[in-house]
Design a protein around this motif. Structure first.
Motif, PDB file in Angstrom:
ATOM      1  N   ARG A 136       0.823  -1.218   0.000  1.00 23.48           N
ATOM      2  CA  ARG A 136       0.000   0.000   0.000  1.00 23.48           C
ATOM      3  C   ARG A 136       0.851   1.259   0.000  1.00 23.48           C
ATOM      4  O   ARG A 136       0.510   2.247  -0.641  1.00 23.48           O
ATOM      5  N   GLN A 180       2.210   1.699  -3.506  1.00 26.21           N
ATOM      6  CA  GLN A 180       1.147   2.071  -4.447  1.00 26.21           C
ATOM      7  C   GLN A 180       0.645   3.494  -4.203  1.00 26.21           C
ATOM      8  O   GLN A 180      -0.145   4.011  -4.976  1.00 26.21           O
ATOM      9  N   LEU A 210      -1.167   4.362  -1.609  1.00 24.43           N
ATOM     10  CA  LEU A 210      -2.465   4.289  -0.944  1.00 24.43           C
ATOM     11  C   LEU A 210      -2.367   4.504   0.561  1.00 24.43           C
ATOM     12  O   LEU A 210      -3.374   4.747   1.216  1.00 24.43           O
ATOM     13  N   LYS A 211      -1.173   4.370   1.112  1.00 29.83           N
ATOM     14  CA  LYS A 211      -0.959   4.538   2.554  1.00 29.83           C
ATOM     15  C   LYS A 211       0.011   5.699   2.742  1.00 29.83           C
ATOM     16  O   LYS A 211       1.163   5.612   2.360  1.00 29.83           O
ATOM     17  N   TRP A 212      -0.477   6.783   3.339  1.00 26.54           N
ATOM     18  CA  TRP A 212       0.313   7.995   3.479  1.00 26.54           C
ATOM     19  C   TRP A 212       0.975   8.143   4.838  1.00 26.54           C
ATOM     20  O   TRP A 212       1.937   8.883   4.984  1.00 26.54           O
TER      21      TRP A 212
END
Length: 71
Positions: A15, A18, A20-22
């Protein structure tokens, strides 16, 4: 430039890579500054470095403070 290794579960590593995980929440913040290169080590069953990112911001504080700033 300072570099560190961050150990995370494979699903979270994917993630992060990608985009998607900050945010990554840790009990203890590393002693580094923004701009540090962070290598991502995916734990078992992958057990290898899968990529890296450049550290943006470290937010420290109690649970409520961090929650307010990241959600």
């Amino acid at each position: 430039m300072k570099e560190i290794l961050l150990s995370v579960r494979p699903c979270y590593a994917a993630r992060i890579l990608q985009g998607l995980k900050w945010w990554e929440y840790r009990k203890c913040a590393p002693c580094v500054k923004s701009g540090t290169r962070v290598y991502i080590y995916a734990t078992a069953p992958i057990s290898e470095v899968v990529g890296y990112f450049t550290l943006g911001q470290i937010i420290e504080g109690d649970v409520n403070t961090v929650y307010e700033k990241t959600y």
